[in-house]
Design an enzyme around this catalytic site. Structure first.
Site, short mmCIF file in Angstrom:
data_model
loop_
_atom_site.label_atom_id
_atom_site.label_comp_id
_atom_site.label_asym_id
_atom_site.label_seq_id
_atom_site.Cartn_x
_atom_site.Cartn_y
_atom_site.Cartn_z
N LYS A 79 -25.26 -34.92 30.58
CA LYS A 79 -24.99 -34.84 29.32
C LYS A 79 -23.34 -34.71 29.10
O LYS A 79 -22.42 -35.05 28.24
CB LYS A 79 -26.20 -33.38 28.67
CG LYS A 79 -27.27 -34.14 29.49
CD LYS A 79 -28.62 -33.16 28.16
CE LYS A 79 -28.59 -32.18 28.95
NZ LYS A 79 -29.46 -31.85 30.05
N THR A 80 -22.66 -33.85 29.25
CA THR A 80 -21.63 -33.25 29.13
C THR A 80 -20.75 -34.33 29.70
O THR A 80 -19.90 -34.59 28.51
CB THR A 80 -20.79 -31.78 29.32
OG1 THR A 80 -21.91 -30.61 29.29
CG2 THR A 80 -19.55 -31.38 28.54
N ASP A 124 -23.69 -27.90 23.39
CA ASP A 124 -24.06 -27.67 24.38
C ASP A 124 -25.79 -26.45 23.40
O ASP A 124 -25.17 -25.54 22.75
CB ASP A 124 -23.93 -26.97 25.86
CG ASP A 124 -24.77 -27.67 27.25
OD1 ASP A 124 -25.76 -28.31 26.38
OD2 ASP A 124 -24.18 -27.41 28.05
N THR A 173 -31.99 -28.54 26.97
CA THR A 173 -32.83 -29.36 27.76
C THR A 173 -34.38 -28.72 27.02
O THR A 173 -35.20 -29.26 27.94
CB THR A 173 -32.90 -27.95 28.45
OG1 THR A 173 -32.68 -26.73 28.12
CG2 THR A 173 -31.62 -28.32 29.68
N ARG A 232 -24.93 -33.19 39.47
CA ARG A 232 -24.49 -32.15 39.69
C ARG A 232 -25.00 -31.76 41.59
O ARG A 232 -24.00 -31.03 41.85
CB ARG A 232 -25.05 -30.77 39.27
CG ARG A 232 -23.97 -29.46 38.33
CD ARG A 232 -24.49 -28.77 37.88
NE ARG A 232 -23.95 -29.38 35.96
CZ ARG A 232 -24.87 -29.25 34.98
NH1 ARG A 232 -25.76 -28.29 35.39
NH2 ARG A 232 -24.02 -29.93 34.23
#
Ligand code: ADE
Length: 365
Positions: A79-80, A124, A173, A232
């Site tokens: 997302k980032t 975030d 999330t 990740r």
């Protein structure tokens, strides 16, 4: 009926949760150099990229900022990274923050007045915004206006400040925890999904190249299969395999080298770790396959309910090993087979009186 399990090895006390999607300091350190910078370099999330490509071109055509965008989905899916890519595509700067860092009005005011036309403000965990911060954001995102109250009590006055046109990108999330007024102010709401093995293998190959680490296709696939659909985690596992190869198996990373390294770290062929196995084993043995309530499961395993919901469940549900029913969590027959759990009268997969449901019987709550 007695159920025996192939017991998971004990969790080593020094074990780092390798397959948790949260950012570690090491991820943080390497993140910037490994991130894709342009939409074309971003691997996977095809539908999302297509939607955003259209939104970018339309906004550029109208000489307007990109629509405010809400990205939701499990952690670690990019997302980032996507916010940074979008800022680059729009020719602006990305200002990154997170709701817990925006507790006081002055925190968000500081961020807003630093914006330049076309910039992206990325927040975030946007579902955790303080009420006062959220209320300051409403006019900012609707009318590019900042309303500040100066003074207190009867002498208080409100001043309006014009803000440059910018794009807010919120990430969460937990879509269900977002307030409706905030959610409704995003022009675009998009979901990030878990990545396919082939997409993750391509990400692993790309990262390996940036890290000057030789790896063959099968080696990248082996890491990808154990990465829980999450880039990740894939990049983190690649670093651990790279260490292993440097000491134990010099030369390109092959499937055998990757498998040996990850077995040693107790990451199984599907990317499940000690805690995943323990959660499933507890449902199967202690609660006869379920359903079991979340809090009861948390108490029985010593994990926090929130960690189960946010970290472990999404992937276990995705691969069809765990289901949520209106009466609680259930483990599936597939989970039992994977764990090699036997009934006293048969081999793996034999139907038992515990009535562990098939995946098809599972309804969402
Ligand atoms: N690294 C992490 N996520 C990525 C993605 N989606 N595409 C390319 N590189 C990445």
């Amino acid at each position: 009926m007695a159920i025996e399990s192939s017991r998971s090895p004990r969790q080593p006390s020094h074990a780092k949760p390798l397959v948790r999607p949260q950012v570690t300091p090491e991820d943080q350190e390497q993140r910037e150099e490994l991130r894709p910078r342009r939409l074309q370099e971003y691997i996977g999330q095809r539908d999302l990229k297509e939607t955003l490509h259209i939104a970018i071109e339309a906004a550029k055509h109208r000489r307007e900022p990109l629509e405010h965008l809400l990205l939701y989905g499990p952690p670690g899916l990019g997302k980032t990274t996507m916010a940074l890519v979008l800022a680059t595509e729009m020719g602006g700067k990305c200002h990154i923050s997170s709701a817990p860092a925006l507790e006081k009005p002055r925190d968000i005011v500081g961020l807003l007045i630093a914006l330049k036309p076309g910039d992206v403000l990325f927040i975030d965990e946007v579902h955790r915004l303080a009420r006062v911060t959220e209320e300051l954001l409403y006019p900012a995102i609707e009318d590019f206006r900042l309303d500040i109250t100066i003074g207190k009590g009867q002498g208080a006055r409100t001043r309006s400040l014009k803000l440059p046109p910018f794009t807010l990108i919120g990430a969460t999330t937990r879509m269900g925890s977002l307030s409706a007024p905030l959610r409704d102010r995003f022009g675009l709401i998009q979901h990030l999904r878990f990545y396919e093995v082939q997409e993750l293998a391509t990400i692993v190959q790309r990262t390996a190249q940036l890290l000057c680490t030789p790896i063959d296709e099968a080696g990248a696939q082996e890491i990808a299969r154990r990465s829980r659909g999450t880039p990740r985690i894939a990049n983190r596992l690649l670093r651990r395999v790279r260490d292993y190869a440097a000491v134990k198996a010099p030369g390109p990373i092959t499937a055998a080298v990757a498998a040996a390294a990850l077995e040693l770290l107790q990451v199984d062929p599907l990317g499940l770790d000690w805690t995943d196995r323990r959660l499933l084993e507890t449902i199967i043995t202690t609660f006869r396959g379920g359903p079991v309530g979340l809090e009861t499961l948390a108490a029985a395993t010593g994990e926090e309910a929130q960690t189960i919901v946010e970290v472990y469940e999404p992937y276990l549900m995705q691969i069809g090993y765990l289901g949520r029913t209106s009466r609680g969590r259930v483990a599936t027959e597939a989970a039992r087979k994977h764990l090699g759990m036997f009934t006293s009268q048969g081999g793996p997969g034999v139907v038992t009186t515990s009535g562990i449901p098939d995946k098809s019987e599972i309804r969402d709550e």
